[in-house]
Scaffold this active site. Structure first.
Site, PDB file in Angstrom:
ATOM      1  N   ASP A 101       0.858  -1.173   0.000  1.00  0.00           N
ATOM      2  CA  ASP A 101       0.000   0.000   0.000  1.00  0.00           C
ATOM      3  C   ASP A 101       0.901   1.232   0.000  1.00  0.00           C
ATOM      4  O   ASP A 101       1.758   1.383   0.883  1.00  0.00           O
ATOM      5  CB  ASP A 101      -0.883  -0.035   1.261  1.00  0.00           C
ATOM      6  CG  ASP A 101      -2.247   0.581   1.039  1.00  0.00           C
ATOM      7  OD1 ASP A 101      -2.303   1.712   0.539  1.00  0.00           O
ATOM      8  OD2 ASP A 101      -3.252  -0.077   1.388  1.00  0.00           O
ATOM      9  N   ASP A 208      -2.828   4.832  -2.332  1.00  0.00           N
ATOM     10  CA  ASP A 208      -3.826   5.496  -1.497  1.00  0.00           C
ATOM     11  C   ASP A 208      -4.158   6.883  -2.052  1.00  0.00           C
ATOM     12  O   ASP A 208      -3.247   7.618  -2.437  1.00  0.00           O
ATOM     13  CB  ASP A 208      -3.227   5.626  -0.084  1.00  0.00           C
ATOM     14  CG  ASP A 208      -4.239   5.994   0.964  1.00  0.00           C
ATOM     15  OD1 ASP A 208      -5.215   5.247   1.151  1.00  0.00           O
ATOM     16  OD2 ASP A 208      -4.056   7.035   1.624  1.00  0.00           O
ATOM     17  N   GLU A 265      -6.422   4.622  -5.885  1.00  0.00           N
ATOM     18  CA  GLU A 265      -7.747   4.921  -5.349  1.00  0.00           C
ATOM     19  C   GLU A 265      -8.191   6.282  -5.892  1.00  0.00           C
ATOM     20  O   GLU A 265      -7.506   7.274  -5.681  1.00  0.00           O
ATOM     21  CB  GLU A 265      -7.582   5.004  -3.832  1.00  0.00           C
ATOM     22  CG  GLU A 265      -8.703   4.513  -3.043  1.00  0.00           C
ATOM     23  CD  GLU A 265      -8.573   4.969  -1.597  1.00  0.00           C
ATOM     24  OE1 GLU A 265      -9.395   4.525  -0.819  1.00  0.00           O
ATOM     25  OE2 GLU A 265      -7.690   5.771  -1.251  1.00  0.00           O
ATOM     26  N   HIS A 342     -10.975  -2.606   3.155  1.00  0.00           N
ATOM     27  CA  HIS A 342     -10.898  -2.296   4.587  1.00  0.00           C
ATOM     28  C   HIS A 342     -11.648  -1.021   4.959  1.00  0.00           C
ATOM     29  O   HIS A 342     -11.715  -0.676   6.138  1.00  0.00           O
ATOM     30  CB  HIS A 342      -9.430  -2.171   4.989  1.00  0.00           C
ATOM     31  CG  HIS A 342      -8.788  -0.994   4.312  1.00  0.00           C
ATOM     32  ND1 HIS A 342      -8.542  -0.961   2.956  1.00  0.00           N
ATOM     33  CD2 HIS A 342      -8.382   0.196   4.790  1.00  0.00           C
ATOM     34  CE1 HIS A 342      -8.019   0.201   2.634  1.00  0.00           C
ATOM     35  NE2 HIS A 342      -7.907   0.938   3.731  1.00  0.00           N
ATOM     36  N   ASP A 343     -12.159  -0.284   3.961  1.00  0.00           N
ATOM     37  CA  ASP A 343     -12.924   0.940   4.236  1.00  0.00           C
ATOM     38  C   ASP A 343     -14.426   0.723   4.074  1.00  0.00           C
ATOM     39  O   ASP A 343     -15.196   1.688   4.146  1.00  0.00           O
ATOM     40  CB  ASP A 343     -12.514   2.062   3.263  1.00  0.00           C
ATOM     41  CG  ASP A 343     -11.110   2.591   3.526  1.00  0.00           C
ATOM     42  OD1 ASP A 343     -10.628   2.471   4.673  1.00  0.00           O
ATOM     43  OD2 ASP A 343     -10.508   3.119   2.575  1.00  0.00           O
TER      44      ASP A 343
HETATM   45  O1  TEU Z   1      -8.942   6.135   2.017  1.00  0.00           O
HETATM   46  C1  TEU Z   1      -9.071   7.330   1.355  1.00  0.00           C
HETATM   47  C2  TEU Z   1     -10.362   7.640   0.846  1.00  0.00           C
HETATM   48  O2  TEU Z   1     -10.532   7.715  -0.321  1.00  0.00           O
HETATM   49  C3  TEU Z   1     -11.385   8.126   1.780  1.00  0.00           C
HETATM   50  O3  TEU Z   1     -12.036   9.136   1.102  1.00  0.00           O
HETATM   51  C4  TEU Z   1     -12.327   7.077   2.179  1.00  0.00           C
HETATM   52  O4  TEU Z   1     -13.532   7.308   1.528  1.00  0.00           O
HETATM   53  C5  TEU Z   1     -12.395   7.201   3.655  1.00  0.00           C
HETATM   54  O5  TEU Z   1     -12.182   5.916   4.156  1.00  0.00           O
HETATM   55  C6  TEU Z   1     -13.649   7.801   4.157  1.00  0.00           C
HETATM   56  O6  TEU Z   1     -14.630   6.823   4.374  1.00  0.00           O
HETATM   57  C7  TEU Z   1      -7.633   5.781   2.257  1.00  0.00           C
HETATM   58  C8  TEU Z   1      -7.538   4.528   3.078  1.00  0.00           C
HETATM   59  O7  TEU Z   1      -8.085   3.460   2.361  1.00  0.00           O
HETATM   60  C9  TEU Z   1      -8.193   4.760   4.397  1.00  0.00           C
HETATM   61  O8  TEU Z   1      -8.202   3.591   5.176  1.00  0.00           O
HETATM   62  C10 TEU Z   1      -7.426   5.854   5.082  1.00  0.00           C
HETATM   63  O9  TEU Z   1      -8.083   6.202   6.272  1.00  0.00           O
HETATM   64  C11 TEU Z   1      -7.271   7.095   4.214  1.00  0.00           C
HETATM   65  O10 TEU Z   1      -6.895   6.793   2.889  1.00  0.00           O
HETATM   66  C12 TEU Z   1      -6.219   7.992   4.750  1.00  0.00           C
HETATM   67  O11 TEU Z   1      -4.949   7.523   4.437  1.00  0.00           O
END
Ligand code: TEU
Ligand code: CA
Length: 579
Positions: A101, A208, A265, A342-343
Site C-alpha cells: 500500500d 492510497d 484509489e 478495509h474501508d
Molecule cells: O482512504 C481514502 C479515501 O478515499 C477516503 O475518502 C475514504 O472514503 C475514507 O475511508 C472515508 O470513508 C484511504 C484509506 O483506504 C483509508 O483507510 C485511510 O483512512 C485514508 O486513505 C487515509 O490515508
C-alpha cells in the site's frame, strides 16, 4: 513487455490483507507478517494470483497504519523488514505476486520529515508540508486559512503553537499532507516509499488517495454547500489538481523500470473523461484505479454516514457498476471489480441478506457470481470469500467500534444534537450498516475462541460471534459453502476469461428494482448474467441474445438447471454465441 500486451495483472484476482486482523502468530492479539506467511497456502488454495497487504510500515496507528512514520521500517508488532523479505520470497515461490500500500499524500506527524518541518519556519524541510499563516476575523478571532473540512471531521487545518502557523491535513490531524509542489520532497518520497520496496521485489502498489497530491493553487475557500456546517467538503479543490498527471508521470518513470503494477484509489471522480486520464494505457499513469461509484451506493451525499440502512435502489447500483465497466469499452484503459475493502462494510450485509444462514450463504454466492463475471482486475477482501458479515446491532459504538472515522462521526452527532435519542439511534444504525469497522474485525479461521485469529487472551478488536459457524475450517471441506463457491467462480472466470474478464458490458434491465441482467460480449461470444437481488422469486426468461436461442448455463448458486423464474438470490451465467 509493453503495457498494451496482456500484462499479468489483467486476468489476476487480488486478495487484500489487513495485517492487524488477518492472523496473529505470537498471541499478542495483533495480526502479523508471520501470520500472513503461515496462511499463504490457504490464500493460494482460493485461486488468487496476488495479495495486497495494507500498510505494514512503522506507524503510531492513529489511522491503522495510513499514518506512516517510517516507510523503510515495519510496525514492530507486525514484524521486521527481514520478515517482509521472507514474505515476498514465500509469495514468489508459490507464484503469488505481492502488492504493498503506497500512502504518500500524507505521512504521520511522527515522521522525522514532519518533525523537522514543524521545528521552525526556517527549517529546510518546512516546505515539505503545507503550512499557512492564520486568517483573522474582524473581531480578531484566529481562523484557519480556508473552510475545508477534513475527512474525519472538523477543519482540515491544525494550528501549531510552536511556529504559529497552520498545517493542512485532509485526514486526521496526525496525518499532515505532504507538499507535492516541493520537488526535493517528491524525490525523497519516491526513494523511501517506492524504490526501497521495489528493490526488495514487490510487484506493485495499491496507491492510497492517488488524486489528492496536487491541490488547486492558492487553496481557496470552497463554496458553502451545507450552511449548517462550519467546514465544507472541498473535494473539487483538492482532487485531480492541475499537476496531478505530471506527478504521476514522474512516478511512472520509476515504476516502469521495475515493471510494477499500480491500482490507484480515485475518489470524487465520476466523469469517464477524467478517469481515462488516469487509466488509459497510452497516458502511462496507473495500471488501473478503484472507482468509488459502487461502494458509495447508499452513502449520505455530504457526510457518508448521514443516511439510513439500504437507502438505495437496484437501478442506482446497476448504474454504478456500469460506470466502472464502461471504462474499457472502445478504449485502451483497464478497470477493476470489487465490493469490499478495509474501508467498507461487508457486501452481504449491504447488498444481500444475512437474516438467516440460508440467505447469507445464498446471497453471498450470488455476489461472488456477480464479481466473477465483471470485467477488469478482481479484488477480494479477506473474509469475503467465506461470506463474513457486519457486526451485530448489539455492538456498542463507544466500546466495540475502533475506527477513528466511526467514533468521530458518532461524537459529532452526539455533540451537534445534544445527544438526541432519535438522531443518535439513526447514526448508530448507519454505522452498523456502513462503518469501516465491519471489515476490520479478526478473520474467522475456526470455531475456537476469538475465531482462531489469536491464541492470546484478547484480540485488538473484538471478533464477531458468528465465527462459531462462519469460518474457514467449516467451509473448506463443505462443497456447498460460500468458500467452495468462490473457488469455483475464480476457476470459471479464468476458463472464460475472454468474455468474463475482457468483455464489454451491456445492461439489459436498468429499471428493474429486483433483478440485474447484463450481457458480456467478446467478439461473437456472449455471456448473460442474471441475478435476483431479493428473497422472492422473480420472473425471468433468457432474452433473445443468443444464436438460435442456444445457451449453456455455466454457473449458478443453485444445483438444478431450472430455466424459469429466478429463485431467492439466485444468480446464473449463460454462455453462447451472438444472435
Ligand atoms: O482512504 C481514502 C479515501 O478515499 C477516503 O475518502 C475514504 O472514503 C475514507 O475511508 C472515508 O470513508 C484511504 C484509506 O483506504 C483509508 O483507510 C485511510 O483512512 C485514508 O486513505 C487515509 O490515508
Ligand atoms: Ca502478533
Amino acid at each position: 513487455m509493453t503495457i498494451t500486451e496482456h500484462p499479468w495483472w489483467k486476468t489476476a484476482t487480488v486478495y487484500q490483507i489487513y495485517p492487524a486482523s488477518f492472523k496473529d502468530s505470537n498471541g499478542d492479539g495483533i495480526g502479523d507478517l508471520n501470520g500472513i506467511l503461515s496462511e499463504l497456502d490457504y490464500i493460494k488454495s482460493i485461486g488468487v494470483d496476488a495479495i495486497w497487504v495494507c500498510p505494514m510500515y512503522d506507524s503510531p496507528q492513529v489511522d491503522m497504519g495510513y499514518d506512516i512514520s517510517d516507510y523503510e521500517k515495519v510496525y514492530p508488532p507486525y514484524g521486521t523488514v527481514a520478515d517482509m523479505e521472507r514474505l515476498i520470497s514465500a509469495c514468489h515461490q508459490r507464484g503469488i505476486r505481492i502488492l504493498l500500500d503506497l500512502v504518500i499524500n500524507h505521512t504521520s506527524d511522527q515522521h522525522r520529515w514532519f518533525q523537522e518541518s514543524r521545528s521552525s519556519i526556517s527549517n529546510p524541510k518546512r516546505d515539505w508540508y503545507i503550512w499557512r499563516p492564520a486568517k483573522y476575523d474582524s473581531d480578531g478571532t484566529r481562523k484557519p486559512p480556508n473552510n475545508w473540512r477534513s475527512f474525519f471531521g472538523g477543519s482540515a487545518w491544525q494550528w501549531d503553537e510552536h511556529t504559529q502557523e497552520y498545517y493542512l491535513h485532509l485526514f486526521c490531524a496526525e496525518q499532515p499532507d505532504l507538499n507535492w509542489e516541493n520537488e526535493e520532497m517528491r524525490h525523497a518520497l519516491y526513494q523511501s516509499s517506492m524504490r526501497f520496496w521495489l528493490d526488495k521485489g514487490v510487484d506493485g502498489f495499491r496507491v492510497d488517495t492517488v488524486n489528492m497530491y496536487s491541490k488547486v493553487p492558492g487553496l481557496p475557500d470552497t463554496p458553502v454547500t451545507d450552511p449548517n456546517q462550519e467546514w465544507q467538503l472541498a473535494a473539487d479543490l483538492f482532487c485531480n489538481g492541475p499537476r496531478m498527471h505530471e506527478f504521476l508521470g514522474e512516478m511512472n518513470a520509476i515504476l516502469s523500470e521495475y515493471g510494477a503494477m499500480t491500482v490507484g484509489e480515485l475518489p470524487f471522480t465520476k466523469t469517464v473523461e477524467k478517469v481515462l486520464k488516469y487509466v488509459s494505457a497510452e497516458a502511462r499513469q496507473l495500471s488501473m484505479t478503484f472507482q468509488f461509484d459502487v461502494v458509495d451506493t447508499g452513502f449520505g451525499t455530504d457526510l457518508k454516514y448521514d443516511t439510513t440502512p439500504r437507502a438505495w435502489k437496484l437501478p442506482e447500483f446497476k448504474d454504478a457498476v456500469f460506470s466502472t465497466q464502461r471504462l474499457i469499452t472502445g478504449t485502451d484503459a483497464w478497470t477493476t471489480a470489487f465490493l469490499e475493502n478495509h474501508d467498507q462494510a461487508r457486501s452481504i450485509s449491504r447488498f444481500g441478506s444475512c437474516a438467516t444462514e440460508e440467505l447469507r450463504s445464498r446471497s453471498g454466492k450470488m455476489l461472488a457470481l456477480l464479481l466473477a463475471s465483471l470485467s477488469g482486475t478482481l479484488f477480494v477482501y479477506q473474509g469475503q470469500e467465506i461470506g463474513m458479515t457486519n457486526a451485530p446491532e448489539s455492538w456498542k459504538i463507544e466500546e466495540d467500534y475502533m475506527d477513528i472515522e466511526s467514533r468521530n462521526y458518532f461524537q459529532y452527532v452526539v455533540d451537534k444534537t445534544g445527544n438526541d435519542p432519535v438522531e443518535t439511534a439513526r447514526a448508530k444504525a448507519a454505522l452498523q450498516h456502513l462503518a469501516r469497522d465491519h471489515a476490520r474485525v479478526p478473520m474467522q479461521w475456526d470455531s475456537s475462541p476469538h475465531a482462531g485469529f489469536t491464541t492470546g487472551k484478547k484480540p485488538w478488536m473484538r471478533a464477531i460471534d458468528n465465527y462459531t459457524h462462519i469460518n474457514v475450517q467449516n467451509q473448506t471441506p463443505d462443497k456447498q459453502s460460500v468458500l467452495s463457491f468462490w473457488k469455483q467462480m475464480l476457476q470459471l472466470r479464468k476458463a472464460h476469461q475472454d468474455v468474463l474478464v475482457h468483455g464489454d458490458f451491456q445492461m439489459l434491465d436498468r429499471e428493474n428494482e429486483e433483478t440485474f441482467l447484463f450481457l458480456k460480449k467478446f467478439g461473437s461470444q456472449r455471456a448473460l448474467v442474471a441475478l435476483n437481488f431479493t428473497e422472492h422469486e422473480q420472473p425471468f426468461e433468457v432474452p433473445g441474445v443468443f444464436e438460435n436461442g442456444n445457451a449453456v448455463r455455466i454457473a449458478s448458486n443453485y444445483d438444478d438447471d431450472v430455466k424459469g423464474p429466478l429463485r431467492c438470490f439466485e444468480g446464473r451465467i449463460y454462455l453462447g454465441m451472438a444472435a
